[in-house]
Design an enzyme around this catalytic site. Structure first.
Site, PDB file in Angstrom:
ATOM      1  N   CYS A  87      42.050-107.702  18.831  1.00 37.37           N
ATOM      2  CA  CYS A  87      41.941-108.923  19.650  1.00 37.37           C
ATOM      3  C   CYS A  87      42.924-110.029  19.271  1.00 37.37           C
ATOM      4  O   CYS A  87      43.604-110.576  20.143  1.00 37.37           O
ATOM      5  CB  CYS A  87      40.534-109.509  19.538  1.00 37.37           C
ATOM      6  SG  CYS A  87      39.227-108.295  19.441  1.00 37.37           S
ATOM      7  N   GLU A 132      46.250-104.068  29.037  1.00 37.61           N
ATOM      8  CA  GLU A 132      46.710-105.265  28.302  1.00 37.61           C
ATOM      9  C   GLU A 132      48.099-105.032  27.718  1.00 37.61           C
ATOM     10  O   GLU A 132      48.995-105.877  27.829  1.00 37.61           O
ATOM     11  CB  GLU A 132      45.720-105.612  27.189  1.00 37.61           C
ATOM     12  CG  GLU A 132      44.398-106.154  27.728  1.00 37.61           C
ATOM     13  CD  GLU A 132      43.392-106.483  26.635  1.00 37.61           C
ATOM     14  OE1 GLU A 132      43.555-106.026  25.489  1.00 37.61           O
ATOM     15  OE2 GLU A 132      42.411-107.200  26.937  1.00 37.61           O
ATOM     16  N   LYS A 144      46.717-109.105  19.440  1.00 38.59           N
ATOM     17  CA  LYS A 144      46.944-108.797  20.861  1.00 38.59           C
ATOM     18  C   LYS A 144      47.073-110.080  21.681  1.00 38.59           C
ATOM     19  O   LYS A 144      47.993-110.246  22.461  1.00 38.59           O
ATOM     20  CB  LYS A 144      45.789-107.909  21.361  1.00 38.59           C
ATOM     21  CG  LYS A 144      45.750-107.531  22.817  1.00 38.59           C
ATOM     22  CD  LYS A 144      45.115-108.514  23.757  1.00 38.59           C
ATOM     23  CE  LYS A 144      43.719-108.948  23.459  1.00 38.59           C
ATOM     24  NZ  LYS A 144      42.669-107.981  23.724  1.00 38.59           N
ATOM     25  N   GLU A 195      36.466-124.839  40.242  1.00 36.48           N
ATOM     26  CA  GLU A 195      35.659-125.536  41.254  1.00 36.48           C
ATOM     27  C   GLU A 195      35.307-124.607  42.422  1.00 36.48           C
ATOM     28  O   GLU A 195      34.317-124.812  43.117  1.00 36.48           O
ATOM     29  CB  GLU A 195      36.362-126.794  41.768  1.00 36.48           C
ATOM     30  CG  GLU A 195      37.604-126.534  42.582  1.00 36.48           C
ATOM     31  CD  GLU A 195      38.253-127.829  43.114  1.00 36.48           C
ATOM     32  OE1 GLU A 195      37.549-128.642  43.714  1.00 36.48           O
ATOM     33  OE2 GLU A 195      39.475-128.002  42.920  1.00 36.48           O
ATOM     34  N   TYR A 242      41.052-100.968  28.982  1.00 39.17           N
ATOM     35  CA  TYR A 242      41.397-102.285  28.432  1.00 39.17           C
ATOM     36  C   TYR A 242      42.773-102.260  27.745  1.00 39.17           C
ATOM     37  O   TYR A 242      43.643-103.074  28.042  1.00 39.17           O
ATOM     38  CB  TYR A 242      40.425-102.664  27.306  1.00 39.17           C
ATOM     39  CG  TYR A 242      39.063-103.152  27.655  1.00 39.17           C
ATOM     40  CD1 TYR A 242      38.760-104.497  27.572  1.00 39.17           C
ATOM     41  CD2 TYR A 242      38.035-102.268  27.980  1.00 39.17           C
ATOM     42  CE1 TYR A 242      37.472-104.965  27.800  1.00 39.17           C
ATOM     43  CE2 TYR A 242      36.748-102.723  28.212  1.00 39.17           C
ATOM     44  CZ  TYR A 242      36.468-104.070  28.128  1.00 39.17           C
ATOM     45  OH  TYR A 242      35.206-104.518  28.351  1.00 39.17           O
ATOM     46  N   ILE A 243      42.908-101.355  26.774  1.00 38.96           N
ATOM     47  CA  ILE A 243      44.094-101.415  25.915  1.00 38.96           C
ATOM     48  C   ILE A 243      45.347-101.076  26.712  1.00 38.96           C
ATOM     49  O   ILE A 243      46.367-101.766  26.614  1.00 38.96           O
ATOM     50  CB  ILE A 243      43.925-100.480  24.691  1.00 38.96           C
ATOM     51  CG1 ILE A 243      42.759-100.981  23.825  1.00 38.96           C
ATOM     52  CG2 ILE A 243      45.212-100.398  23.866  1.00 38.96           C
ATOM     53  CD1 ILE A 243      42.455-100.137  22.597  1.00 38.96           C
ATOM     54  N   CYS A 269      39.594-106.256  14.929  1.00 43.89           N
ATOM     55  CA  CYS A 269      39.790-107.480  15.718  1.00 43.89           C
ATOM     56  C   CYS A 269      40.903-108.347  15.135  1.00 43.89           C
ATOM     57  O   CYS A 269      41.786-108.802  15.852  1.00 43.89           O
ATOM     58  CB  CYS A 269      38.474-108.260  15.770  1.00 43.89           C
ATOM     59  SG  CYS A 269      38.652-109.879  16.515  1.00 43.89           S
ATOM     60  N   HIS A 276      37.702-131.501  40.409  1.00 39.80           N
ATOM     61  CA  HIS A 276      38.880-131.290  41.242  1.00 39.80           C
ATOM     62  C   HIS A 276      40.121-131.950  40.641  1.00 39.80           C
ATOM     63  O   HIS A 276      40.007-133.047  40.102  1.00 39.80           O
ATOM     64  CB  HIS A 276      38.610-131.889  42.626  1.00 39.80           C
ATOM     65  CG  HIS A 276      39.710-131.683  43.603  1.00 39.80           C
ATOM     66  ND1 HIS A 276      39.967-130.456  44.174  1.00 39.80           N
ATOM     67  CD2 HIS A 276      40.632-132.547  44.087  1.00 39.80           C
ATOM     68  CE1 HIS A 276      41.010-130.589  44.987  1.00 39.80           C
ATOM     69  NE2 HIS A 276      41.437-131.837  44.948  1.00 39.80           N
TER      70      HIS A 276
HETATM   71  P1  NDP Z   1      38.831 -97.303  27.452  1.00 39.38           P
HETATM   72  O1  NDP Z   1      37.663 -96.396  27.308  1.00 39.38           O
HETATM   73  O2  NDP Z   1      38.671 -98.643  28.028  1.00 39.38           O
HETATM   74  O3  NDP Z   1      39.969 -96.560  28.301  1.00 39.38           O
HETATM   75  C1  NDP Z   1      40.428 -95.280  27.978  1.00 39.38           C
HETATM   76  C2  NDP Z   1      41.331 -94.822  29.100  1.00 39.38           C
HETATM   77  O4  NDP Z   1      41.979 -93.597  28.739  1.00 39.38           O
HETATM   78  C3  NDP Z   1      40.577 -94.549  30.401  1.00 39.38           C
HETATM   79  O5  NDP Z   1      41.376 -94.932  31.477  1.00 39.38           O
HETATM   80  C4  NDP Z   1      40.394 -93.028  30.335  1.00 39.38           C
HETATM   81  O6  NDP Z   1      40.236 -92.456  31.598  1.00 39.38           O
HETATM   82  C5  NDP Z   1      41.712 -92.611  29.732  1.00 39.38           C
HETATM   83  N1  NDP Z   1      41.687 -91.305  29.088  1.00 39.38           N
HETATM   84  C6  NDP Z   1      40.826 -90.847  28.161  1.00 39.38           C
HETATM   85  N2  NDP Z   1      41.171 -89.600  27.777  1.00 39.38           N
HETATM   86  C7  NDP Z   1      42.289 -89.268  28.454  1.00 39.38           C
HETATM   87  C8  NDP Z   1      43.114 -88.125  28.502  1.00 39.38           C
HETATM   88  N3  NDP Z   1      42.869 -87.057  27.751  1.00 39.38           N
HETATM   89  N4  NDP Z   1      44.173 -88.142  29.334  1.00 39.38           N
HETATM   90  C9  NDP Z   1      44.429 -89.219  30.111  1.00 39.38           C
HETATM   91  N5  NDP Z   1      43.686 -90.325  30.116  1.00 39.38           N
HETATM   92  C10 NDP Z   1      42.624 -90.361  29.297  1.00 39.38           C
HETATM   93  O7  NDP Z   1      39.463 -97.353  25.980  1.00 39.38           O
HETATM   94  P2  NDP Z   1      40.560 -98.283  25.334  1.00 39.38           P
HETATM   95  O8  NDP Z   1      41.214 -97.423  24.323  1.00 39.38           O
HETATM   96  O9  NDP Z   1      41.403 -98.976  26.342  1.00 39.38           O
HETATM   97  O10 NDP Z   1      39.685 -99.407  24.624  1.00 39.38           O
HETATM   98  C11 NDP Z   1      38.676 -99.025  23.689  1.00 39.38           C
HETATM   99  C12 NDP Z   1      37.629-100.082  23.588  1.00 39.38           C
HETATM  100  O11 NDP Z   1      38.155-101.200  22.901  1.00 39.38           O
HETATM  101  C13 NDP Z   1      37.136-100.652  24.911  1.00 39.38           C
HETATM  102  O12 NDP Z   1      36.116 -99.877  25.462  1.00 39.38           O
HETATM  103  C14 NDP Z   1      36.655-102.011  24.509  1.00 39.38           C
HETATM  104  O13 NDP Z   1      35.335-101.913  24.091  1.00 39.38           O
HETATM  105  C15 NDP Z   1      37.544-102.378  23.352  1.00 39.38           C
HETATM  106  N6  NDP Z   1      38.588-103.342  23.756  1.00 39.38           N
HETATM  107  C16 NDP Z   1      38.216-104.544  24.281  1.00 39.38           C
HETATM  108  C17 NDP Z   1      39.171-105.449  24.667  1.00 39.38           C
HETATM  109  C18 NDP Z   1      38.757-106.752  25.244  1.00 39.38           C
HETATM  110  O14 NDP Z   1      37.596-107.099  25.144  1.00 39.38           O
HETATM  111  N7  NDP Z   1      39.649-107.506  25.880  1.00 39.38           N
HETATM  112  C19 NDP Z   1      40.597-105.164  24.537  1.00 39.38           C
HETATM  113  C20 NDP Z   1      40.876-103.869  24.000  1.00 39.38           C
HETATM  114  C21 NDP Z   1      39.901-103.009  23.628  1.00 39.38           C
HETATM  115  P3  NDP Z   1      38.759 -92.337  32.271  1.00 39.38           P
HETATM  116  O15 NDP Z   1      38.393 -93.715  32.730  1.00 39.38           O
HETATM  117  O16 NDP Z   1      38.986 -91.380  33.380  1.00 39.38           O
HETATM  118  O17 NDP Z   1      37.858 -91.808  31.204  1.00 39.38           O
END
Ligand code: NDP
Length: 450
Positions: free
Chosen positions: A47, A184, A50, A444, A180-181, A42, A439
């Site tokens: 976080c 963002e 970022k 709101e 998410y990542i 984090c 307002h």
């Molecule tokens: P996520 O699980 O959110 O997303 C992973 C993405 O990668 C999905 O779209 C997934 O597709 C795709 N994917 C996985 N494997 C492959 C592959 N072999 N080829 C192509 N695409 C693939 O993980 P993140 O890494 O974005 O984030 C990890 C965690 O970090 C989050 O779950 C969250 O808990 C935390 N986080 C929280 C944030 C916040 O609160 N603002 C910010 C950043 C991270 P599919 O959906 O089809 O599996």
């Protein structure tokens, strides 16, 4: 003879720091082992840096709208190298701050990597040598690491950790993932002047969030200039850093100066030698009961290593609940029933409770009422450009209880944090309706929705 501690915490991230300080406050003798910097994902590579990058990149839209408000700007240029250096300096400051807080709390920070020798014995290895310690109780709070998909050339790409190590940004980046990542970072980079292509294997972004909201984010990201390709995943990466080529499953070939694999994270248990302690794993994760206990009664785990809800505030609360229960004589458990979360895309998405899809799946479509407001906020009235806000309440028809509050638009994380209190208290749509509007504001609309 090895030194014996009431509690040894492995990992100085959000969960480990919170647990160590709280246990020490309850009078326990606590050692905290960390092989890297203090602060965890984090603070160091997640976080916090970022969000600083999000603030930096958002200036692009603010500046683009400034002329409508009477500002005449000269030659405005973005220097990502300055932003990246300033963010690194802030992370250094926070690292030092956390070390100071540990000293103040009376927690012993041991620099090195921990390895179980037996259920109560650990070996801590660092550049200075090895140290053997004994623990009455152990808390595993080692977090997670990004995962690279098993494709040829994956090692040529960045994972999210690498973004924060760059001195400057390349001209173009291809991002893999729709989570998410990926989303963002796509918005951050585009805001800082980088050409971004995003490969998403599904047909939409941000799986798991309310679909209408993820569609609103997608529209906003498109307007921002992110080129999103759905139904495509990489099959190989070639070239060398600076000139990379990515082949995808949809038979496309993409060139980019850098590739970011944002394809998920997994628990980081390598090197812990959990077998020596008899701790059971499910895949990479450590299963725990509601009291954070593993299958070994004196060994507990919190945070991303248990892979339940991988968010900083959850890890912090799990760590404090553990310490209060075990050392403070105040048994309590983390409440995971209504955890709000936000995606700091541009526009921002925030959400608490059930999505429309989840509510209809659980209760049946006819049992759910949905209220929504879609509008361009006053902040964008003069420029007449930029994303529209979407506010949405998912309500159980029979009881009028609000099951989910969701928002895309400015300050949505701040607004949904407050809405989470109301939902936690069991607020009904009528409670929202009889609340006087503040307002003019965006929030709101949550209390004036038809
Ligand atoms: P996520 O699980 O959110 O997303 C992973 C993405 O990668 C999905 O779209 C997934 O597709 C795709 N994917 C996985 N494997 C492959 C592959 N072999 N080829 C192509 N695409 C693939 O993980 P993140 O890494 O974005 O984030 C990890 C965690 O970090 C989050 O779950 C969250 O808990 C935390 N986080 C929280 C944030 C916040 O609160 N603002 C910010 C950043 C991270 P599919 O959906 O089809 O599996």
């Amino acid at each position: 003879m090895a030194e014996r501690w009431d509690l040894v915490v492995i990992g100085a991230g959000s969960g480990g720091l919170a647990a160590a300080k709280r246990a020490a406050a309850h009078g326990a003798r606590v050692a905290l082992i960390e092989g890297d910097r203090v602060g965890g994902t984090c603070v160091i590579r997640g976080c916090v840096p970022k969000k600083l990058l999000v603030y930096g990149s958002a200036y692009r839209e603010t500046l683009a709208n400034a002329t409508s408000f009477g500002w005449e700007l000269g030659d405005v240029r973005c220097k990502p190298a300055t932003l990246l250096a300033n963010v690194r300096a802030e992370v250094d400051r926070l690292d030092g701050l956390h070390v100071g807080l540990l000293v103040k709390a009376g927690v012993e920070l041991m620099r090195g990597w921990a390895r179980f020798e037996s259920p109560h014995e650990l070996l801590v290895t660092s550049a200075e040598g090895e140290q053997r310690i004994d623990a009455n109780r152990v808390l595993i709070a080692v977090g997670g690491r990004p995962v690279r998909p098993a494709i040829p050339g994956a090692e040529l790409a960045w994972v999210s950790d690498d973004l924060f190590l760059q001195d400057d940004l390349p001209a173009s980046v291809l991002i893999v993932g729709g989570g998410y990542i990926a989303c963002e970072v796509a918005c951050i980079l585009v805001g800082l002047g980088v050409a971004v292509t995003q490969l998403v294997r599904r047909d939409h972004l941000l799986a798991g969030f309310d679909r209408e909201l993820s569609d609103a984010v997608q529209a906003g990201m498109g307007e921002l200039g992110v080129s999103i390709r759905f139904g495509a995943a990489p099959v190989r990466i070639d070239g060398s850093p600076g000139i990379l080529s990515v082949d995808d499953t949809a038979a496309g070939v993409h060139q980019a100066a850098a590739v970011l694999l944002a394809t998920g994270r997994e628990p980081f248990t390598a090197g812990l030698n959990l077998e020596a302690a008899g701790v059971r794993q499910e895949g990479a994760r450590l299963p725990v009961d509601a009291d954070q206990r593993t299958n070994i009664p004196h060994i507990y785990a919190v945070g991303d290593v248990i892979d339940r809800i991988n968010l900083t505030p959850v890890a912090v609360d799990e760590g404090r609940a553990f310490a209060d229960s075990v050392f403070g004589g105040k048994p309590r458990r983390t409440d995971l029933s209504l955890v709000a979360s936000a995606v700091f895309t541009q526009p921002e998405l925030a959400s608490v409770g059930l999505s429309e899809e989840e509510a209809k799946r659980t209760l049946g479509a006819e049992a759910v009422r949905v209220h929504r407001a879609r509008f361009r906020s006053l902040a964008l009235a003069l420029p007449q450009r930029g994303p529209r806000c979407l506010l949405k309440l998912v309500v159980e028809d029979a009881t009028d209880r609000v099951l989910g509050a969701h928002m895309v638009g400015e300050h949505s994380a701040e607004i949904i944090q407050m809405a989470a209190i109301a939902l936690g208290m069991g607020a009904t749509k009528a409670d929202f309706d009889r609340t006087m509007a503040l307002h003019p504001s965006v929030a709101e609309e949550f209390v004036t929705m038809a």
